[in-house]
Write a protein that holds these residues in place. Sequence first.
Motif, PDB file in Angstrom:
ATOM      1  N   LEU A 170      -0.665   0.788   6.131  1.00  0.00           N
ATOM      2  CA  LEU A 170       0.189  -0.237   5.315  1.00  0.00           C
ATOM      3  C   LEU A 170      -0.500  -1.406   5.486  1.00  0.00           C
ATOM      4  CD1 LEU A 170       4.012   0.639   5.350  1.00  0.00           C
ATOM      5  CD2 LEU A 170       2.328   1.170   3.398  1.00  0.00           C
ATOM      6  N   ASN A 171      -0.553  -2.372   4.633  1.00  0.00           N
ATOM      7  CA  ASN A 171      -1.467  -3.641   4.905  1.00  0.00           C
ATOM      8  C   ASN A 171      -0.354  -4.645   4.511  1.00  0.00           C
ATOM      9  OD1 ASN A 171      -4.229  -2.697   5.404  1.00  0.00           O
ATOM     10  ND2 ASN A 171      -3.782  -1.872   3.213  1.00  0.00           N
ATOM     11  N   GLY A 172      -0.453  -5.784   5.402  1.00  0.00           N
ATOM     12  CA  GLY A 172       0.311  -7.059   5.072  1.00  0.00           C
ATOM     13  C   GLY A 172       0.131  -7.629   3.705  1.00  0.00           C
ATOM     14  N   ALA A 173       1.209  -8.101   3.355  1.00  0.00           N
ATOM     15  CA  ALA A 173       1.023  -8.464   1.880  1.00  0.00           C
ATOM     16  C   ALA A 173       2.221  -9.932   1.734  1.00  0.00           C
ATOM     17  CB  ALA A 173       1.179  -7.863   0.683  1.00  0.00           C
ATOM     18  N   ALA A 174       2.195 -10.534   0.699  1.00  0.00           N
ATOM     19  CA  ALA A 174       3.260 -11.526   0.585  1.00  0.00           C
ATOM     20  C   ALA A 174       4.257 -10.680  -0.275  1.00  0.00           C
ATOM     21  CB  ALA A 174       2.842 -12.702  -0.318  1.00  0.00           C
ATOM     22  N   GLY A 177      -2.301  -6.343   9.879  1.00  0.00           N
ATOM     23  CA  GLY A 177      -2.377  -7.665   9.507  1.00  0.00           C
ATOM     24  C   GLY A 177      -1.034  -8.485   9.287  1.00  0.00           C
ATOM     25  N   GLU A 178      -0.831  -9.536   8.515  1.00  0.00           N
ATOM     26  CA  GLU A 178       0.046 -10.219   8.405  1.00  0.00           C
ATOM     27  C   GLU A 178       0.818 -10.052   7.097  1.00  0.00           C
ATOM     28  OE1 GLU A 178      -0.152 -14.567   9.867  1.00  0.00           O
ATOM     29  OE2 GLU A 178      -0.272 -14.872   7.755  1.00  0.00           O
ATOM     30  N   THR A 179       2.147 -10.038   7.183  1.00  0.00           N
ATOM     31  CA  THR A 179       3.284  -9.891   6.082  1.00  0.00           C
ATOM     32  C   THR A 179       4.168 -11.181   6.142  1.00  0.00           C
ATOM     33  OG1 THR A 179       3.210  -7.351   6.190  1.00  0.00           O
ATOM     34  CG2 THR A 179       5.046  -8.480   4.905  1.00  0.00           C
ATOM     35  N   VAL A 180       4.187 -11.722   4.761  1.00  0.00           N
ATOM     36  CA  VAL A 180       5.143 -12.929   4.551  1.00  0.00           C
ATOM     37  C   VAL A 180       6.257 -12.469   3.693  1.00  0.00           C
ATOM     38  CG1 VAL A 180       5.140 -15.154   3.920  1.00  0.00           C
ATOM     39  CG2 VAL A 180       2.935 -14.397   4.931  1.00  0.00           C
ATOM     40  N   LEU A 181       7.328 -12.820   4.346  1.00  0.00           N
ATOM     41  CA  LEU A 181       8.637 -12.339   3.642  1.00  0.00           C
ATOM     42  C   LEU A 181       9.286 -13.672   3.044  1.00  0.00           C
ATOM     43  CD1 LEU A 181       8.261 -10.023   5.973  1.00  0.00           C
ATOM     44  CD2 LEU A 181      10.510  -9.330   5.367  1.00  0.00           C
ATOM     45  N   GLU A 182       9.587 -13.587   2.023  1.00  0.00           N
ATOM     46  CA  GLU A 182      10.715 -14.749   1.435  1.00  0.00           C
ATOM     47  C   GLU A 182      11.862 -14.311   0.903  1.00  0.00           C
ATOM     48  OE1 GLU A 182       8.373 -17.058  -1.538  1.00  0.00           O
ATOM     49  OE2 GLU A 182       7.089 -17.923   0.046  1.00  0.00           O
ATOM     50  N   GLY A 183      12.923 -14.987   0.558  1.00  0.00           N
ATOM     51  CA  GLY A 183      14.251 -14.513   0.334  1.00  0.00           C
ATOM     52  C   GLY A 183      14.825 -14.101   1.434  1.00  0.00           C
ATOM     53  N   LEU A 184      14.873 -14.961   2.474  1.00  0.00           N
ATOM     54  CA  LEU A 184      15.397 -14.762   3.856  1.00  0.00           C
ATOM     55  C   LEU A 184      16.933 -14.865   3.726  1.00  0.00           C
ATOM     56  CD1 LEU A 184      12.862 -16.205   6.379  1.00  0.00           C
ATOM     57  CD2 LEU A 184      13.136 -14.073   5.208  1.00  0.00           C
ATOM     58  N   ASP A 185      17.862 -15.346   2.975  1.00  0.00           N
ATOM     59  CA  ASP A 185      19.063 -15.194   2.747  1.00  0.00           C
ATOM     60  C   ASP A 185      19.765 -13.784   3.086  1.00  0.00           C
ATOM     61  OD1 ASP A 185      19.455 -18.197   2.998  1.00  0.00           O
ATOM     62  OD2 ASP A 185      20.474 -18.065   1.064  1.00  0.00           O
ATOM     63  N   HIS A 186      18.927 -13.081   2.089  1.00  0.00           N
ATOM     64  CA  HIS A 186      19.352 -11.630   2.120  1.00  0.00           C
ATOM     65  C   HIS A 186      19.425 -11.108   3.614  1.00  0.00           C
ATOM     66  CE1 HIS A 186      19.677 -11.304  -2.207  1.00  0.00           C
ATOM     67  NE2 HIS A 186      18.487 -11.810  -2.254  1.00  0.00           N
ATOM     68  N   LEU A 187      18.208 -11.327   4.251  1.00  0.00           N
ATOM     69  CA  LEU A 187      17.895 -11.043   5.701  1.00  0.00           C
ATOM     70  C   LEU A 187      19.145 -11.348   6.588  1.00  0.00           C
ATOM     71  CD1 LEU A 187      16.398  -9.003   7.439  1.00  0.00           C
ATOM     72  CD2 LEU A 187      15.070 -11.166   8.059  1.00  0.00           C
ATOM     73  N   ASP A 188      19.413 -12.708   6.405  1.00  0.00           N
ATOM     74  CA  ASP A 188      20.324 -13.387   7.385  1.00  0.00           C
ATOM     75  C   ASP A 188      21.861 -12.879   6.949  1.00  0.00           C
ATOM     76  OD1 ASP A 188      18.520 -15.020   8.257  1.00  0.00           O
ATOM     77  OD2 ASP A 188      18.626 -16.656   7.102  1.00  0.00           O
ATOM     78  N   GLY A 202       0.912  -1.235  -0.036  1.00  0.00           N
ATOM     79  CA  GLY A 202       0.093  -0.195   0.081  1.00  0.00           C
ATOM     80  C   GLY A 202       0.728   1.178  -0.145  1.00  0.00           C
ATOM     81  N   ALA A 203       2.135   1.274  -0.126  1.00  0.00           N
ATOM     82  CA  ALA A 203       3.059   2.240  -0.207  1.00  0.00           C
ATOM     83  C   ALA A 203       2.863   3.179  -1.514  1.00  0.00           C
ATOM     84  CB  ALA A 203       4.224   1.773  -0.012  1.00  0.00           C
TER      85      ALA A 203
END
Length: 441
Positions: free
Chosen positions: A385-389, A410-421, A367-368
Amino acid sequence: MTDLAALSLQSAAPWWQPQAGRALVIRGGRPLAGTYPISGAKNAVLPLMVSSVLTPHLVTLHNVPASLDVAVLAALLQRLGADLRWSTTDEGLSVTICADRIQPGRIETDLVARMRASVLLLGALLARSGEARLPMPGGDAIGLRGIDFHVAGLRAMGAHIDLAGGMIHARAPAGLKGADIRLSLPSVGATENLMLAAVCARGTTVIRNAAREPEIADLARCLAAMGVTITGLDSHTLVIEGGAPLTGAVHTVMPDRIEMGTLACAAAITDGAVLLRHAQADLLGAAGPVLAAAGVVLEPVDGGVVARRSPDGLAGTDFVTQPYPGFATDLQAPVMALLARAGGASAITETIFEQRFRHVDELRKMGADITVRGRTAWVRGAAALNGAAVTCTDVRAAAALVIAALGAHGETVLEGLDHLDRGYDRIAEKLAACGAAVARV
């Protein structure tokens, strides 16, 4: 990560365990509260680890972040023949590196392709053994980031460098010699690479238009502990006296100013109050006044900095990324996520990397209201802002999505976690300790 790669990392860094789950689920709307320990700086620890290649004596680093990039570099050093011994105390992770039997032979692509900082091995191996052969470095897809500055500087010091077939082959059979080098741009990586090479070069090396980031000074302090004479710290002209006998060193990694700024945004967007333990607000440079203008209060206290939202709320503000002491490009994405919830409009101009707006499309899913024209992003603060995948596209984009998710409904689902780690030490666990609803699934 393949099983083979995971085994390689765990052999070199036994503390590293691949995190369970491919996605991070964050339920927003909870104010953060409590204490968040700021880790050692990702951008400082990697060149510090590479500096161990310069000496046959022991180099011990304290306050090492337990991040994926550190594990990858540990595996690279181990393949070169270094021995790494790890310890964990209440004060954090430490490593002692012994590189007395370093081998400069070819490094395989699988690890080098994972991180940009692997290119620093070029200068260190040339300095130590007169030869280096490694694949072109990888890392985040945020821009071209060529190694032209690195190569030109090393050639000025007498190195013969061939670039062909995706490989870098560098030789200095007669050793490196001091040189007067002017960088076209104050590149952090090139400054660090040339510093490492200059340590063992014959004579004096002058690096003009050098980067001034605090991580450069941290590397210089460690090299000084090894017996190197370096002057001009915190200026654009570094002078390194090469050729002195090197000893070992014990060094504590500086706190991560980018993690500090990231968590300050997280505290403000959730209207919480968090003690950022070990944080030093004076490391932020121009990002400090920008955060203040956006409505982030940073209050220095004993042992760190308390971050909270201003009573006047969040406000739009403009900024341009610049080399330090300018606004850090690594904080551009996290602050954009904050400004997506601020009152009014903001203009963000990215001058360092030409592809560092890849997080914009993901923030729009939440929603940004962001429009990109060339190298400027126009952000109009949204009421919610609203949760999203969403998908993490690089280290700092991942941090921006975490901030947005914490401040979203609400709920946000983040993928691509290698970048975060790669860039953040146990960020999910540390956020959960501050009251965030966050879990890997």
